[in-house]
Design a protein around this motif. Structure first.
Motif, mmCIF file in Angstrom:
data_model
loop_
_atom_site.group_PDB
_atom_site.id
_atom_site.type_symbol
_atom_site.label_atom_id
_atom_site.label_comp_id
_atom_site.label_asym_id
_atom_site.label_seq_id
_atom_site.Cartn_x
_atom_site.Cartn_y
_atom_site.Cartn_z
ATOM 1 N N MET A 193 0.837 -1.426 0.003
ATOM 2 C CA MET A 193 0.088 -0.092 0.267
ATOM 3 C C MET A 193 0.939 1.454 0.079
ATOM 4 S SD MET A 193 -3.169 0.854 2.296
ATOM 5 C CE MET A 193 -3.857 2.158 2.621
ATOM 6 N N GLY A 194 2.162 1.338 0.734
ATOM 7 C CA GLY A 194 3.049 2.496 0.600
ATOM 8 C C GLY A 194 3.372 2.607 -0.555
ATOM 9 N N THR A 195 3.567 1.470 -1.215
ATOM 10 C CA THR A 195 4.474 1.804 -2.664
ATOM 11 C C THR A 195 3.141 2.351 -3.655
ATOM 12 O OG1 THR A 195 5.504 -0.138 -2.333
ATOM 13 C CG2 THR A 195 5.330 0.790 -4.825
ATOM 14 N N LYS A 196 2.062 2.143 -3.554
ATOM 15 C CA LYS A 196 0.863 2.789 -4.263
ATOM 16 C C LYS A 196 0.756 4.346 -3.799
ATOM 17 C CE LYS A 196 -2.471 2.111 -7.172
ATOM 18 N NZ LYS A 196 -2.151 1.951 -8.746
ATOM 19 N N LEU A 197 0.635 4.397 -2.552
ATOM 20 C CA LEU A 197 0.568 5.835 -2.110
ATOM 21 C C LEU A 197 1.873 6.641 -2.700
ATOM 22 C CD1 LEU A 197 -0.995 8.171 -0.424
ATOM 23 C CD2 LEU A 197 0.446 7.344 1.553
ATOM 24 N N ALA A 198 3.179 6.241 -2.934
ATOM 25 C CA ALA A 198 4.103 6.789 -3.208
ATOM 26 C C ALA A 198 3.958 7.191 -4.642
ATOM 27 C CB ALA A 198 5.373 6.087 -3.075
ATOM 28 N N GLU A 199 3.203 6.015 -5.229
ATOM 29 C CA GLU A 199 3.290 6.206 -7.014
ATOM 30 C C GLU A 199 2.063 7.550 -7.041
ATOM 31 O OE1 GLU A 199 1.772 2.473 -8.547
ATOM 32 O OE2 GLU A 199 3.797 1.435 -8.086
ATOM 33 N N VAL A 200 1.130 7.583 -6.123
ATOM 34 C CA VAL A 200 0.149 8.474 -6.370
ATOM 35 C C VAL A 200 0.797 9.785 -6.093
ATOM 36 C CG1 VAL A 200 -2.047 9.596 -5.182
ATOM 37 C CG2 VAL A 200 -1.871 7.120 -5.862
ATOM 38 N N LEU A 201 1.719 10.110 -4.928
ATOM 39 C CA LEU A 201 2.183 11.228 -4.665
ATOM 40 C C LEU A 201 3.408 11.627 -5.564
ATOM 41 C CD1 LEU A 201 2.035 11.009 -0.809
ATOM 42 C CD2 LEU A 201 0.638 12.385 -2.275
ATOM 43 N N GLU A 202 3.973 10.886 -6.352
ATOM 44 C CA GLU A 202 5.308 10.946 -7.285
ATOM 45 C C GLU A 202 5.028 12.264 -8.049
ATOM 46 O OE1 GLU A 202 8.621 11.343 -8.803
ATOM 47 O OE2 GLU A 202 8.240 10.131 -6.851
ATOM 48 N N PRO A 203 3.732 12.447 -8.617
ATOM 49 C CA PRO A 203 3.704 13.735 -9.578
ATOM 50 C C PRO A 203 3.868 14.879 -8.878
ATOM 51 C CG PRO A 203 2.099 12.227 -10.298
ATOM 52 C CD PRO A 203 2.622 11.547 -9.120
ATOM 53 N N ILE A 204 3.161 15.071 -7.758
ATOM 54 C CA ILE A 204 3.428 16.131 -7.005
ATOM 55 C C ILE A 204 4.977 16.445 -6.613
ATOM 56 C CG2 ILE A 204 2.604 17.308 -4.836
ATOM 57 C CD1 ILE A 204 0.050 15.566 -4.979
ATOM 58 N N ALA A 205 5.402 15.311 -5.888
ATOM 59 C CA ALA A 205 6.933 15.114 -5.754
ATOM 60 C C ALA A 205 7.852 15.623 -6.552
ATOM 61 C CB ALA A 205 7.258 13.946 -4.942
ATOM 62 N N GLY A 206 7.581 15.233 -7.581
ATOM 63 C CA GLY A 206 8.344 15.513 -9.094
ATOM 64 C C GLY A 206 8.158 17.249 -9.328
ATOM 65 N N GLN A 234 12.748 12.162 -1.607
ATOM 66 C CA GLN A 234 13.821 11.567 -1.230
ATOM 67 C C GLN A 234 13.778 10.070 -1.617
ATOM 68 O OE1 GLN A 234 15.448 12.808 2.671
ATOM 69 N NE2 GLN A 234 13.186 13.481 3.108
ATOM 70 N N LYS A 235 12.850 9.553 -2.284
ATOM 71 C CA LYS A 235 12.762 8.472 -2.665
ATOM 72 C C LYS A 235 12.925 7.230 -1.710
ATOM 73 C CE LYS A 235 13.176 9.335 -7.252
ATOM 74 N NZ LYS A 235 11.995 9.372 -7.990
ATOM 75 N N GLN A 236 12.296 7.654 -0.360
ATOM 76 C CA GLN A 236 12.335 6.607 0.909
ATOM 77 C C GLN A 236 10.926 5.906 0.854
ATOM 78 O OE1 GLN A 236 14.985 6.209 2.655
ATOM 79 N NE2 GLN A 236 15.982 7.498 1.195
ATOM 80 N N PRO A 237 10.804 4.681 1.391
ATOM 81 C CA PRO A 237 9.702 4.208 1.754
ATOM 82 C C PRO A 237 8.697 5.089 2.859
ATOM 83 C CG PRO A 237 11.480 2.989 2.810
ATOM 84 C CD PRO A 237 11.916 4.117 2.148
ATOM 85 N N ILE A 238 7.526 4.868 2.394
ATOM 86 C CA ILE A 238 6.679 5.835 3.346
ATOM 87 C C ILE A 238 6.067 5.244 4.528
ATOM 88 C CG2 ILE A 238 4.206 6.778 3.350
ATOM 89 C CD1 ILE A 238 4.503 7.535 0.303
ATOM 90 N N MET A 239 5.349 3.943 4.372
ATOM 91 C CA MET A 239 4.729 3.376 5.476
ATOM 92 C C MET A 239 5.632 2.301 6.267
ATOM 93 S SD MET A 239 1.140 2.544 3.739
ATOM 94 C CE MET A 239 0.062 2.075 4.901
ATOM 95 N N GLU A 240 6.865 2.398 6.202
ATOM 96 C CA GLU A 240 7.501 1.363 6.847
ATOM 97 C C GLU A 240 8.273 2.032 8.173
ATOM 98 O OE1 GLU A 240 10.627 -0.342 4.118
ATOM 99 O OE2 GLU A 240 9.214 -0.814 2.714
#
Length: 158
Positions: free
Chosen positions: A1-14, A93-99
């Motif tokens: 789920m953390g990976t999916k959340l990171a994918e959703v947020l990646e455009p904003i982070a970019g 920072q390309k770090q895991p979110i939910m870990e």
């Protein structure tokens, strides 16, 4: 789920990465800003809430309750924005979110504060729930202190 959340947020982070913000600001900006919210605003909100309950001087109690009532929603708003900023900082920072435990304590704090806000609005006039509100808010603040320690630990590890 953390990976999916990171994918959703990646455009904003970019988009934010495109500003070429210096790495120390990306890395330590969230903790610095949230430290101010937690230790300045948060500690005053807790103090004012308890002062409103315990002050023997009626004027002091009324002012403290008023301050608490005005500042607590603002603190919650800053916490929610800071939560979002923390997630974006990790994605940038390309770090895991939910870990991390820091993620989970932050999520817990927002949930506790949301419940506490609902108690304060929905159950006005119920003394038992007023007590619950005071102790739940204090618990949320204690979790915030643990959250800050875990955040510092996380920040030094990445």
């Amino acid at each position: 789920m953390g990976t999916k959340l990171a994918e959703v947020l990646e455009p904003i982070a970019g988009w934010f990465r495109g500003f070429n913000v210096p790495e120390p600001i990306v890395h330590w900006g969230h903790p610095a800003m949230m430290g101010v919210v937690i230790f300045v605003l948060g500690s005053y909100v807790v103090y004012a809430g308890w002062q409103g309950r315990l002050a023997e001087d009626k004027e002091v109690a009324v002012k403290s309750r008023s301050d608490h009532r005005k500042l607590a929603p603002l603190m919650f708003t800053f916490m929610a924005l800071g939560y979002t900023g923390g997630l974006l900082s990790l994605v940038m920072q390309k770090q895991p979110i939910m870990e991390s435990q820091h993620f989970w304590t932050g999520s817990c704090v927002l949930l506790l504060l949301a419940i506490n806000g609902a108690i304060s609005k929905a159950f006005v006039g119920y003394p038992g729930l007023r007590n619950l509100h005071a102790y739940l808010g204090s618990t949320a603040f204690l979790v915030l202190i643990v959250h800050a320690v875990l955040g510092f630990k996380l920040g030094t590890s990445i």
